[in-house]
Design a protein around this motif. Sequence first.
Motif, mmCIF file in Angstrom:
data_model
loop_
_atom_site.group_PDB
_atom_site.id
_atom_site.type_symbol
_atom_site.label_atom_id
_atom_site.label_comp_id
_atom_site.label_asym_id
_atom_site.label_seq_id
_atom_site.Cartn_x
_atom_site.Cartn_y
_atom_site.Cartn_z
ATOM 1 N N HIS B 68 0.802 -1.224 0.000
ATOM 2 C CA HIS B 68 0.000 0.000 0.000
ATOM 3 C C HIS B 68 0.836 1.277 0.000
ATOM 4 O O HIS B 68 0.771 2.075 -0.916
ATOM 5 C CB HIS B 68 -0.967 -0.001 1.185
ATOM 6 C CG HIS B 68 -2.242 -0.737 0.903
ATOM 7 N ND1 HIS B 68 -2.271 -2.076 0.585
ATOM 8 C CD2 HIS B 68 -3.532 -0.327 0.861
ATOM 9 C CE1 HIS B 68 -3.533 -2.449 0.367
ATOM 10 N NE2 HIS B 68 -4.309 -1.406 0.528
ATOM 11 N N VAL B 114 0.756 -5.057 -5.562
ATOM 12 C CA VAL B 114 -0.623 -5.121 -5.053
ATOM 13 C C VAL B 114 -1.025 -6.558 -4.689
ATOM 14 O O VAL B 114 -0.989 -7.471 -5.503
ATOM 15 C CB VAL B 114 -1.613 -4.531 -6.068
ATOM 16 C CG1 VAL B 114 -3.043 -4.682 -5.554
ATOM 17 C CG2 VAL B 114 -1.281 -3.076 -6.332
ATOM 18 N N CYS B 115 -1.417 -6.709 -3.427
ATOM 19 C CA CYS B 115 -1.596 -8.027 -2.819
ATOM 20 C C CYS B 115 -2.505 -8.970 -3.593
ATOM 21 O O CYS B 115 -2.185 -10.146 -3.758
ATOM 22 C CB CYS B 115 -2.084 -7.870 -1.382
ATOM 23 S SG CYS B 115 -3.603 -6.902 -1.201
ATOM 24 N N HIS B 116 -3.629 -8.493 -4.080
ATOM 25 C CA HIS B 116 -4.594 -9.422 -4.692
ATOM 26 C C HIS B 116 -4.063 -10.016 -5.994
ATOM 27 O O HIS B 116 -4.332 -11.176 -6.310
ATOM 28 C CB HIS B 116 -5.933 -8.723 -4.922
ATOM 29 C CG HIS B 116 -6.407 -8.035 -3.688
ATOM 30 N ND1 HIS B 116 -6.676 -8.733 -2.536
ATOM 31 C CD2 HIS B 116 -6.577 -6.723 -3.391
ATOM 32 C CE1 HIS B 116 -7.014 -7.873 -1.588
ATOM 33 N NE2 HIS B 116 -6.951 -6.656 -2.083
ATOM 34 N N ASP B 135 -8.180 -7.083 3.744
ATOM 35 C CA ASP B 135 -8.394 -6.086 2.707
ATOM 36 C C ASP B 135 -9.683 -6.448 1.989
ATOM 37 O O ASP B 135 -9.903 -7.613 1.653
ATOM 38 C CB ASP B 135 -7.217 -6.110 1.729
ATOM 39 C CG ASP B 135 -7.277 -4.929 0.781
ATOM 40 O OD1 ASP B 135 -6.490 -3.990 0.966
ATOM 41 O OD2 ASP B 135 -8.126 -4.933 -0.125
ATOM 42 N N HIS B 137 -10.837 -6.073 -0.929
ATOM 43 C CA HIS B 137 -10.815 -6.652 -2.279
ATOM 44 C C HIS B 137 -10.245 -8.067 -2.327
ATOM 45 O O HIS B 137 -9.981 -8.598 -3.414
ATOM 46 C CB HIS B 137 -10.089 -5.717 -3.248
ATOM 47 C CG HIS B 137 -10.875 -4.462 -3.487
ATOM 48 N ND1 HIS B 137 -10.568 -3.282 -2.869
ATOM 49 C CD2 HIS B 137 -11.991 -4.243 -4.224
ATOM 50 C CE1 HIS B 137 -11.465 -2.372 -3.221
ATOM 51 N NE2 HIS B 137 -12.333 -2.929 -4.037
ATOM 52 N N SER B 311 -4.141 -0.228 -10.157
ATOM 53 C CA SER B 311 -4.840 -0.906 -9.055
ATOM 54 C C SER B 311 -5.079 -2.389 -9.314
ATOM 55 O O SER B 311 -4.848 -2.896 -10.399
ATOM 56 C CB SER B 311 -6.185 -0.247 -8.716
ATOM 57 O OG SER B 311 -7.206 -0.719 -9.560
ATOM 58 N N CYS B 312 -5.617 -3.061 -8.280
ATOM 59 C CA CYS B 312 -5.937 -4.479 -8.404
ATOM 60 C C CYS B 312 -7.071 -4.703 -9.389
ATOM 61 O O CYS B 312 -7.216 -5.781 -9.943
ATOM 62 C CB CYS B 312 -6.279 -5.083 -7.042
ATOM 63 S SG CYS B 312 -7.568 -4.225 -6.140
ATOM 64 N N CYS B 376 -0.122 0.096 -4.691
ATOM 65 C CA CYS B 376 -1.492 0.611 -4.710
ATOM 66 C C CYS B 376 -1.513 2.072 -5.143
ATOM 67 O O CYS B 376 -2.514 2.566 -5.650
ATOM 68 C CB CYS B 376 -2.115 0.496 -3.325
ATOM 69 S SG CYS B 376 -2.355 -1.204 -2.800
ATOM 70 N N CYS B 379 -4.618 4.781 -5.812
ATOM 71 C CA CYS B 379 -5.933 4.140 -5.755
ATOM 72 C C CYS B 379 -6.641 4.503 -4.464
ATOM 73 O O CYS B 379 -7.847 4.690 -4.445
ATOM 74 C CB CYS B 379 -5.790 2.627 -5.871
ATOM 75 S SG CYS B 379 -7.313 1.729 -5.573
ATOM 76 N N LEU B 380 -5.898 4.596 -3.369
ATOM 77 C CA LEU B 380 -6.523 4.967 -2.100
ATOM 78 C C LEU B 380 -5.879 6.220 -1.514
ATOM 79 O O LEU B 380 -5.802 6.370 -0.301
ATOM 80 C CB LEU B 380 -6.511 3.809 -1.085
ATOM 81 C CG LEU B 380 -5.282 3.554 -0.230
ATOM 82 C CD1 LEU B 380 -5.616 2.681 0.932
ATOM 83 C CD2 LEU B 380 -4.166 3.038 -1.043
ATOM 84 N N ASN B 401 -11.470 1.170 -8.374
ATOM 85 C CA ASN B 401 -12.735 0.560 -7.980
ATOM 86 C C ASN B 401 -13.639 1.410 -7.100
ATOM 87 O O ASN B 401 -14.780 1.060 -6.873
ATOM 88 C CB ASN B 401 -12.424 -0.751 -7.257
ATOM 89 C CG ASN B 401 -11.285 -0.568 -6.279
ATOM 90 O OD1 ASN B 401 -11.310 0.343 -5.464
ATOM 91 N ND2 ASN B 401 -10.266 -1.404 -6.375
ATOM 92 N N ARG B 407 -11.438 9.352 -1.896
ATOM 93 C CA ARG B 407 -10.806 8.048 -2.097
ATOM 94 C C ARG B 407 -9.389 8.174 -2.681
ATOM 95 O O ARG B 407 -8.479 7.466 -2.283
ATOM 96 C CB ARG B 407 -11.664 7.198 -3.029
ATOM 97 C CG ARG B 407 -11.016 5.896 -3.478
ATOM 98 C CD ARG B 407 -10.773 4.949 -2.321
ATOM 99 N NE ARG B 407 -10.128 3.713 -2.779
ATOM 100 C CZ ARG B 407 -9.834 2.690 -1.985
ATOM 101 N NH1 ARG B 407 -10.106 2.749 -0.693
ATOM 102 N NH2 ARG B 407 -9.259 1.627 -2.457
HETATM 103 S S1 SF4 Z 1 -8.259 -1.394 -4.085
HETATM 104 FE FE1 SF4 Z 1 -6.501 -0.100 -4.452
HETATM 105 S S2 SF4 Z 1 -5.650 0.160 -2.402
HETATM 106 FE FE2 SF4 Z 1 -6.969 -1.627 -2.305
HETATM 107 S S3 SF4 Z 1 -5.638 -3.372 -2.739
HETATM 108 FE FE3 SF4 Z 1 -6.538 -2.714 -4.686
HETATM 109 S S4 SF4 Z 1 -4.990 -1.326 -5.517
HETATM 110 FE FE4 SF4 Z 1 -4.546 -1.538 -3.364
#
Ligand code: SF4
Lengths: 180, 440
Positions: B68, B114-116, B135, B137, B311-312, B376, B379-380, B401, B407
């Motif tokens: 993040h 990005v983790c996902h 998280d 997502h 982003s994811c 990330c 994105c946030l 998203n 945001r």
């Molecule tokens: S929504 Fe945005 S902040 Fe959340 S994991 Fe996905 S890329 Fe990162």
Amino acid sequence: MSKVIQGKIFVVDDNIDTDQIIPAEYLTLVPSKLDEYEKLGSYALIGLPDRYGKFVTPGQAKTEYPIIVAGENFGCGSSREHAPIALGASGVKAVVAQSYARIFFRNCAATGELYPWESVERLCDEFQTGQEVTIDFDQNQITNHSLNKVYVLKSLGEVRPVIDAGGIFAYARQTGMISR
Amino acid sequence: MGMTLTEKILAKAAGRSVVEPGENIWVNVDVLMTHDVCGPGTIGVFKREFGADAKVWDSEKIVLIPDHYIFTADERANRNVDILRDFAQEQSIKYFYDITDRANFKANPDYKGVCHIALAQEGHTRPGEVLFGTDSHTCNAGAFGQFATGIGNTDAGFIMGTGKLLIKVPATMRFVLNGEMPDYLLAKDLILQIIGDISVAGATYRTMEFAGEAVQRMTMEERMTLCNMAIEAGGKNGTIAPDETTYEYVRARTDKPFESFYTDSDANFYSDRTYDVSQLEPVVAKPHSPDNRALARECRDVKIDRVYIGSCTGGKTTDFINAARILKGHQVKVPTYIVPATQKVYEDLFTYKHEGQTLSEIFLNSGCIEPAAPSCAACLGGPKDTFGRMNKPEVCVSTTNRNFPGRMGEKTAQIYLASPYTAAASALTGYVTDPREFLG
Ligand code: SF4
């Protein structure tokens, strides 16, 4: 003994998301560290549009509103536990919303920070910030003293004993689900 | 009575033959993922509750992914990555995707991003398993036919110590997407269409299961886009039945065995909707809510200040290929930010060729800002110095998203959520633009 929560309300409308409750720039604060927990409280609801007014007076650590009244889908968006924690740390004892986002509701119970009550009617259009209310836990109702009216709340059901205990760990120990 | 894919996975994880929506059950967890924003708090809860010397339940089932707030000078953000590192060492956590040299992310081969997307690319998303992540997502991984959902730090701390969690079985809403996908539509359009139909609370407490021939023909990356945004409708998880496409992706990344589950023909659905995708048009979600849908062509008079592709949800290799299709041979009119989700996606930008040019060449030739380090990013929003963060009340078309106030940073900034096609087309005109103006 019957349980009540009493105090001034802060009123918001629908879809108050976690970015408005605690904006992402404050997420570097780690809630399990005491000083950072308190700081999170001082930033509670700082992401709200300006028309709502200030929830926590700048420079203060706590809010003067222990109860939040909201519309639909309160706490939507991210899974950040920082959200119920920021509210709890600021001194919020309960939210009374028409409905909640799933993870926020769950995090309220998991942390035991505050009670997520659901109202039957849409209170956020009728109630105004600053009014005095009392929530009666055994009657499942909220009284607005300024309007002199009583409104029904949905039962907290299975989450009440969890929050009464102080969150899932305390509850799991009380009920023998984990030892120690 | 039959069961849905979600019910079957949860029944197995609870050691039962049958579960029903609404039941509270204890499930065994296959993978727990956490990142730099929620990991330190999760670790704090774990130590507070289980003791300073406690050991995690399984050091091979926890995945730690800093992603993040990485490329920032913010001291607390940097400290949080250090907390993850110390914990990974102390507990011998097998999967920790570390970054130590922030000045040059390429010098950190372990760093993913990005983790996902990293979870999928590293083979941690497998059919039939139960994945919890700190998280929202985390529902992204439902694309692999697994149960995956977001939780808070306290629940994650509980899992760290016990490997179990008490959850409520969600009812399933099915979305059958039939018909031929027109070549100007992407999965992002479909999910924005659905969220617009059912609202940001339309799937609260429920599973969104995506089925139908349009889904079966999608790549894994497009399927992820669908499931990723289930949370934007309030959903607990999204799912797609695994098939050959799934197995091919997963087997290329892990040899861990897994078990597949499928929804029975007589399963019970909370609701069942069918779409003919050939009838749909490119859409956007207008400020300030993901369900505030409009046709892209209806917003042609909305002047924009920047475009963000990342982003994811919208920063995978396929998303950049799609953006490149539109951008190639044209010039952008507004600053256009390219933020690959992971280091692997970043590499793809320099190796994958579209009509003889690499993606990165196409982006640079069309005037985009040089691809950023994978994370990330904006994105946030994040710390003030975050790449691409909205620091002014400007208008952005974004492949991310969420577009709630604040945001992406500044709370009066306006964000239009869109597909990579629509984002790229908008970059070329400086207005929200239907990609059909540039395709075909
Ligand atoms: S929504 Fe945005 S902040 Fe959340 S994991 Fe996905 S890329 Fe990162």
